[in-house]
Write an enzyme that holds these catalytic residues in place. Structure first.
Site, PDB file in Angstrom:
ATOM      1  N   LYS A 154       0.821  -1.206   0.000  1.00  0.00           N
ATOM      2  CA  LYS A 154       0.000   0.000   0.000  1.00  0.00           C
ATOM      3  C   LYS A 154       0.858   1.259   0.000  1.00  0.00           C
ATOM      4  O   LYS A 154       1.871   1.331   0.698  1.00  0.00           O
ATOM      5  CB  LYS A 154      -0.922  -0.023   1.224  1.00  0.00           C
ATOM      6  CG  LYS A 154      -1.945   1.105   1.288  1.00  0.00           C
ATOM      7  CD  LYS A 154      -2.850   0.930   2.497  1.00  0.00           C
ATOM      8  CE  LYS A 154      -3.906   2.020   2.595  1.00  0.00           C
ATOM      9  NZ  LYS A 154      -4.826   1.796   3.736  1.00  0.00           N
TER      10      LYS A 154
ATOM     11  N   SER B 246      -9.491   2.105   2.731  1.00  0.00           N
ATOM     12  CA  SER B 246      -8.562   2.840   1.893  1.00  0.00           C
ATOM     13  C   SER B 246      -7.532   1.961   1.186  1.00  0.00           C
ATOM     14  O   SER B 246      -6.749   2.439   0.367  1.00  0.00           O
ATOM     15  CB  SER B 246      -7.825   3.872   2.741  1.00  0.00           C
ATOM     16  OG  SER B 246      -7.062   3.227   3.754  1.00  0.00           O
TER      17      SER B 246
ATOM     18  N   SER C  54     -10.161  -0.597   6.731  1.00  0.00           N
ATOM     19  CA  SER C  54      -9.561  -0.291   5.431  1.00  0.00           C
ATOM     20  C   SER C  54      -8.902  -1.449   4.724  1.00  0.00           C
ATOM     21  O   SER C  54      -8.551  -1.339   3.560  1.00  0.00           O
ATOM     22  CB  SER C  54      -8.545   0.848   5.583  1.00  0.00           C
ATOM     23  OG  SER C  54      -9.189   2.068   5.821  1.00  0.00           O
TER      24      SER C  54
END
Length: 446
Positions: free
Chosen positions: A79, A154, A178
């Protein structure tokens, strides 16, 4: 629709060890799939082609000389919130374009030292502060199953990258869901361990008291392999049949009919092996989402105002983040203290609710993926924000710090994915993963 799945990490590791596949070929295939995904779904913030191929060549050398490490040659995504040495890391924000960390985050360093190869940075909402992985600066990430819908967030880029076949697993972060939310909406698996089990060093903070690193995989076995490399081994279950406490819904957000039907089918399958019964959750989650949202607003303000002045924020951050930080300037210390006190009260309530069961089972999200640019979500007579809809079922377990995992529910033709969430007690990460493997197998067998 989804283009296909890569080899599971375990399958790829066996093929590499037996010489049926080279690390270079495996990484080249991953890079090609990552490239192919960009125009359609934008799963990656950066693709580390040269770095990944150089690492693959070193893996092939070690494989040939018998010095291979446990994760040798296995491609992963990381990420964009997590630092990677020598690879641009923008934290999802135009304010950090050109930022190239000098060191890996602790969690990345551990995996790389064991042979994993980072092929790129997967897209995130700006500073991980959102559930859609939308970006006005770089282009929004879209759901591989239907680009008219969001992938969740996210860690939406990581889930999308796995669902479209670029990698079998990756690293994300989970402050209020997330990892688990995009896993559910994209049809992959997502695991948030007990708070503090995995280090946050080298990860841009959203709300430090709620932040958890997390793992995503095409299946639970992919997560288990990475978790083992990070020191989370599979736990043992003394009994084949466990007591599962069922939470049908968390007020005020009801379930979409499709999610309710998927859960009913799943619980019928689980009930053949485990004792499934509804727990008394009356009042258990009252105020949990509001407490979570308040802490994120307050701590998000502390993080950003501690790093940047208002002029920099207003000029360089996206409008959504600027608006949230403008509201954060008005948070009183007494409000933050109240939210933290409510949080401290919540964890013991959750422990008491679990006293007669081994694990909790509930939907990951009450609905399938909303459409892109959808301003609100309506389920039955309830209407609210996307954030409240998608996080009401996940954020409580960040408040309490309990481990939780989302497993894809069996796909139905013409419908977007949904997810089932399992929750364990703090410290029982290995036991939760073992149960998740068993539940995944039960669901697959039908």
């Amino acid at each position: 629709m989804v283009s296909g799945r890569p080899l599971a990490l375990g399958q790829a590791r066996s093929a590499l060890a037996e010489g049926r596949l080279s690390a270079t070929a495996l990484v080249q295939e991953a890079l090609a799939a990552a490239d192919a995904s960009q125009d359609r779904i934008r799963a990656f913030a950066a693709i580390a082609r040269q770095e990944a191929l150089a690492a693959a060549a070193e893996s092939d050398r070690r494989l040939a000389t018998g010095t291979a490490r446990p994760l040798e040659g296995l491609p992963i995504g990381v990420k964009d919130l997590i630092d990677t040495r020598g690879i641009e890391t923008r934290y999802g924000s135009a304010a950090y374009v050109g930022n190239v960390p000098r060191a890996d985050a602790a969690i990345v360093r551990t995996l790389v030292e064991q042979g994993a190869i980072v092929i790129g940075k997967t897209a995130t909402h700006e500073f991980a502060w959102g559930v859609t992985t939308a970006s006005s600066a770089f282009g929004s990430t879209l759901n591989p199953h239907d680009p008219r819908h969001i992938p969740g967030g996210s860690s939406g880029g990581a889930a999308a990258a796995i669902a479209c076949g670029a990698v079998a697993a990756g690293l994300g972060t989970d402050t209020g869901g997330s990892v688990r939310i995009p896993a559910a909406l994209c049809g992959v698996a997502g695991f948030k361990p007990t708070r503090g089990v995995l280090p946050t060093q080298g990860i841009f903070p959203l709300a430090p008291s709620l932040d958890h690193p997390g793992l995503l995989g095409a299946g639970v076995a992919d997560i288990v392999l990475l978790a083992g490399a990070l020191g989370i081994g599979l736990g043992e279950h003394a009994a084949a049949a466990l007591r599962l406490g069922v939470i049908d819904a968390i007020a005020p957000v009801p379930l979409e009919d499709g999610v309710a039907a998927d859960m009913a089918d799943a619980l019928a399958l689980l009930g053949r092996v485990h004792a499934c019964g509804a727990i008394d959750s009356a009042g258990l989650f009252d105020g949990a989402f509001q407490t979570f949202a308040g802490i994120v607003l307050a701590e998000g303000g502390m993080v950003h105002f501690g790093r940047s002045d208002w002029d920099f924020i207003a000029a360089r951050y996206g409008a959504e983040t600027v608006d949230r930080l403008r509201r954060a300037r008005g948070v009183a210390l007494g409000d933050y203290a109240h939210w933290q006190q409510e949080r401290r009260r919540f964890a013991p309530r959750l422990e008491r609710a679990m006293r007669d069961v081994d694990y909790l089972v509930l939907p990951t999200c009450p609905c399938a993926a909303p459409r892109v640019e959808q301003s609100s979500v309506t389920i039955g007579a309830w209407t609210g924000t996307e954030r409240e809809a998608l996080m009401t079922y996940t954020a409580p377990f960040n408040l309490a710090g309990f481990p939780a995992i989302s497993i894809p529910l069996p796909a139905r033709p013409g419908r977007l994915p949904t997810g089932l969430q399992l929750v364990g007690r703090p410290g029982d990460d290995g036991g939760l993963l073992r149960l998740a493997l068993r539940v995944e197998a039960l669901l697959a067998a039908g």
